[in-house]
Design a protein around this motif. Structure first.
Motif, mmCIF file in Angstrom:
data_model
loop_
_atom_site.group_PDB
_atom_site.id
_atom_site.type_symbol
_atom_site.label_atom_id
_atom_site.label_comp_id
_atom_site.label_asym_id
_atom_site.label_seq_id
_atom_site.Cartn_x
_atom_site.Cartn_y
_atom_site.Cartn_z
ATOM 1 N N ASN A 92 0.729 -1.252 0.130
ATOM 2 C CA ASN A 92 0.002 -0.025 0.056
ATOM 3 C C ASN A 92 0.813 1.207 -0.002
ATOM 4 O OD1 ASN A 92 -2.695 -1.148 0.217
ATOM 5 N ND2 ASN A 92 -1.866 -2.120 2.329
ATOM 6 N N LEU A 93 0.561 2.089 -0.876
ATOM 7 C CA LEU A 93 1.652 3.354 -0.821
ATOM 8 C C LEU A 93 0.981 4.567 -1.585
ATOM 9 C CD1 LEU A 93 4.346 4.187 -0.911
ATOM 10 C CD2 LEU A 93 4.811 3.621 -3.377
ATOM 11 N N ASP A 94 0.956 5.603 -0.938
ATOM 12 C CA ASP A 94 0.267 6.990 -1.387
ATOM 13 C C ASP A 94 1.476 7.634 -1.907
ATOM 14 O OD1 ASP A 94 -2.581 7.136 -1.050
ATOM 15 O OD2 ASP A 94 -1.845 6.496 0.768
ATOM 16 N N VAL A 95 1.346 8.269 -3.224
ATOM 17 C CA VAL A 95 2.456 9.414 -3.462
ATOM 18 C C VAL A 95 1.689 10.840 -3.975
ATOM 19 C CG1 VAL A 95 4.324 9.909 -5.122
ATOM 20 C CG2 VAL A 95 3.973 7.505 -4.637
ATOM 21 N N ALA A 96 2.173 11.796 -3.126
ATOM 22 C CA ALA A 96 1.248 12.970 -3.262
ATOM 23 C C ALA A 96 2.080 13.614 -4.458
ATOM 24 C CB ALA A 96 1.359 13.821 -2.249
ATOM 25 N N GLU A 97 1.341 14.520 -4.981
ATOM 26 C CA GLU A 97 1.961 15.425 -6.071
ATOM 27 C C GLU A 97 2.916 16.264 -5.429
ATOM 28 O OE1 GLU A 97 -0.803 17.061 -8.563
ATOM 29 O OE2 GLU A 97 0.506 17.429 -10.136
ATOM 30 N N GLY A 98 4.316 16.374 -6.221
ATOM 31 C CA GLY A 98 5.456 17.027 -5.684
ATOM 32 C C GLY A 98 6.162 16.433 -4.554
ATOM 33 N N GLU A 99 6.098 15.105 -4.459
ATOM 34 C CA GLU A 99 6.899 14.439 -3.488
ATOM 35 C C GLU A 99 8.158 13.795 -4.169
ATOM 36 O OE1 GLU A 99 6.461 11.554 -0.505
ATOM 37 O OE2 GLU A 99 4.309 11.268 -1.044
ATOM 38 N N PHE A 100 8.975 13.591 -3.468
ATOM 39 C CA PHE A 100 10.285 13.085 -3.719
ATOM 40 C C PHE A 100 10.643 11.999 -3.082
ATOM 41 C CE2 PHE A 100 15.145 14.045 -5.126
ATOM 42 C CZ PHE A 100 15.236 12.818 -5.443
ATOM 43 N N LEU A 101 10.356 10.623 -3.433
ATOM 44 C CA LEU A 101 10.134 9.403 -2.660
ATOM 45 C C LEU A 101 11.392 8.522 -3.032
ATOM 46 C CD1 LEU A 101 8.504 7.455 -0.608
ATOM 47 C CD2 LEU A 101 7.336 6.621 -2.715
ATOM 48 N N ALA A 102 12.408 8.186 -2.098
ATOM 49 C CA ALA A 102 13.307 7.070 -2.161
ATOM 50 C C ALA A 102 12.866 5.589 -1.910
ATOM 51 C CB ALA A 102 14.496 7.509 -1.612
ATOM 52 N N ILE A 103 13.130 4.933 -2.480
ATOM 53 C CA ILE A 103 13.011 3.341 -2.280
ATOM 54 C C ILE A 103 14.052 2.604 -1.966
ATOM 55 C CG2 ILE A 103 11.672 1.123 -2.893
ATOM 56 C CD1 ILE A 103 10.109 2.692 -4.676
ATOM 57 N N MET A 104 14.390 2.143 -0.850
ATOM 58 C CA MET A 104 15.597 1.311 -0.352
ATOM 59 C C MET A 104 15.387 0.109 0.115
ATOM 60 S SD MET A 104 18.198 4.143 1.407
ATOM 61 C CE MET A 104 19.881 2.991 0.647
ATOM 62 N N GLY A 105 16.409 -0.888 0.162
ATOM 63 C CA GLY A 105 16.182 -2.308 0.558
ATOM 64 C C GLY A 105 17.140 -3.214 -0.190
ATOM 65 N N PRO A 106 17.461 -4.435 0.429
ATOM 66 C CA PRO A 106 18.437 -5.289 -0.109
ATOM 67 C C PRO A 106 18.005 -5.742 -1.615
ATOM 68 C CG PRO A 106 17.326 -6.514 1.685
ATOM 69 C CD PRO A 106 16.688 -4.949 1.603
ATOM 70 N N SER A 107 19.113 -6.410 -2.235
ATOM 71 C CA SER A 107 18.701 -6.719 -3.665
ATOM 72 C C SER A 107 17.769 -7.712 -3.651
ATOM 73 C CB SER A 107 20.200 -7.203 -4.078
ATOM 74 O OG SER A 107 20.089 -7.847 -5.541
ATOM 75 N N GLY A 108 16.996 -7.871 -4.515
ATOM 76 C CA GLY A 108 15.785 -8.857 -4.679
ATOM 77 C C GLY A 108 14.656 -8.548 -3.829
ATOM 78 N N CYS A 109 14.530 -7.581 -3.005
ATOM 79 C CA CYS A 109 13.413 -7.204 -1.871
ATOM 80 C C CYS A 109 12.143 -6.783 -2.864
ATOM 81 C CB CYS A 109 13.796 -6.244 -1.101
ATOM 82 S SG CYS A 109 13.906 -4.719 -1.656
ATOM 83 N N GLY A 110 12.414 -6.387 -4.280
ATOM 84 C CA GLY A 110 11.135 -6.024 -4.872
ATOM 85 C C GLY A 110 11.016 -4.584 -5.366
ATOM 86 N N LYS A 111 12.331 -3.773 -5.108
ATOM 87 C CA LYS A 111 12.133 -2.282 -5.581
ATOM 88 C C LYS A 111 12.018 -2.009 -6.788
ATOM 89 C CE LYS A 111 16.599 -2.062 -4.386
ATOM 90 N NZ LYS A 111 16.735 -3.471 -3.872
ATOM 91 N N SER A 112 12.536 -2.742 -7.940
ATOM 92 C CA SER A 112 12.418 -2.380 -9.469
ATOM 93 C C SER A 112 10.903 -2.893 -9.744
ATOM 94 C CB SER A 112 13.518 -3.275 -10.025
ATOM 95 O OG SER A 112 14.765 -2.828 -9.907
ATOM 96 N N THR A 113 10.411 -3.947 -9.173
ATOM 97 C CA THR A 113 9.316 -4.587 -9.430
ATOM 98 C C THR A 113 8.273 -3.477 -9.125
ATOM 99 O OG1 THR A 113 9.815 -6.696 -8.843
ATOM 100 C CG2 THR A 113 7.569 -6.359 -8.828
#
Ligand SMILES: Nc1ncnc2c1ncn2[C@@H]1O[C@H](COP(=O)(O)OP(=O)(O)OP(=O)(O)O)[C@@H](O)[C@H]1O
Ligand SMILES: [Mg+2]
Length: 226
Positions: free
Chosen positions: A25-46
């Protein structure tokens, strides 16, 4: 602007099942700058590709404004991507046979609705990332940092609502990485909404919010301390 509801993504191949995203579940508001982190294979690119509609969730909803993209036909999604999204990848993904300005113009290729002169828009995008002096060069004649700046110009030339960047500094040295981050920060300051995957804690700190993933789930979300 964006709401992901209970997104799940499973890959099934040769009886091996991989769950790349669970209950996201994720909300992204207009004007946000959001970083996604986590170990390799955790689903970031997905997750990023789901936001980019390059990858379709197995279940769940993806609301963009008032439209559920998870249910949209591929033909309409392609139009949506061309009009609303800009992509930046770790490996630049410029086309070797095209000049830098031709590569950047590709960001407008599927747009029939853009206002103004297309060449002017390409020139403006090149100025924004400081690559105008390399307009007639080919990608292999540029440094990695210059190539990534050109890729950012291609992403922004159509004035997208959302910029998606998957490890944009992953193949760059420190100085070029900082330059790319400065450009992304400036774009955000002038109104662009950005979601960026990164392995760099210092680059994540330049975002306004950071989420951490583990095993296909979002396990933490924190605003930047000011
Ligand atoms: N096309 C695919 N088919 C099967 N499994 C896949 C596919 N793409 C990704 N996966 C699996 O989904 C999981 C998440 O992959 P993803 O690429 O999203 O990870 P990531 O967090 O971006 O990793 P990295 O930091 O290494 O880029 C992994 O277990 C991966 O093996
Ligand atoms: Mg990845």
């Amino acid at each position: 602007m964006i709401k992901l509801e209970n997104i799940e993504r499973r890959y099934i191949s040769d009886e091996v099942e991989t769950t790349a995203l669970v209950g996201v579940n994720l909300d992204v508001a207009e004007g946000e700058f959001l970083a996604i982190m986590g170990p390799s294979g955790c689903g970031k690119s997905t997750l990023l590709n789901t936001l980019g509609t390059i990858d379709r969730p197995t279940s769940g909803h993806y609301w963009f404004a008032d439209t559920d993209l998870a249910a949209m036909a591929e033909k309409d999604l392609a139009r949506f991507r061309a009009a609303r999204l800009g992509f930046v990848f770790q490996s630049f993904n410029l086309i070797d046979e095209l000049t830098i300005e031709e590569n950047i113009a590709l960001g407008l290729a599927y747009r029939k609705d853009v206002s103004g002169n297309k060449a002017d828009r390409v020139a403006a995008a090149m100025d924004t990332v400081g690559i105008a002096h390399r307009a007639r060069h080919f990608p292999h004649q540029l440094s990695g940092g210059q190539q990534q700046r050109a890729a950012i110009a291609r992403a922004i030339v159509g004035d997208p609502k959302l910029i998606l960047a998957d490890e944009p500094t992953g193949n760059l040295d420190t100085a070029n990485g900082e330059q790319v981050m400065d450009i992304l920060s400036a774009l955000n300051a002038s109104g662009a909404t950005i979601v960026m995957v990164t392995h760099s804690p210092s680059h994540a700190d330049m975002a306004k919010r950071r989420i951490d993933m583990l095993d296909g789930r979002i396990v933490a979300s924190a605003m930047r301390a000011i």
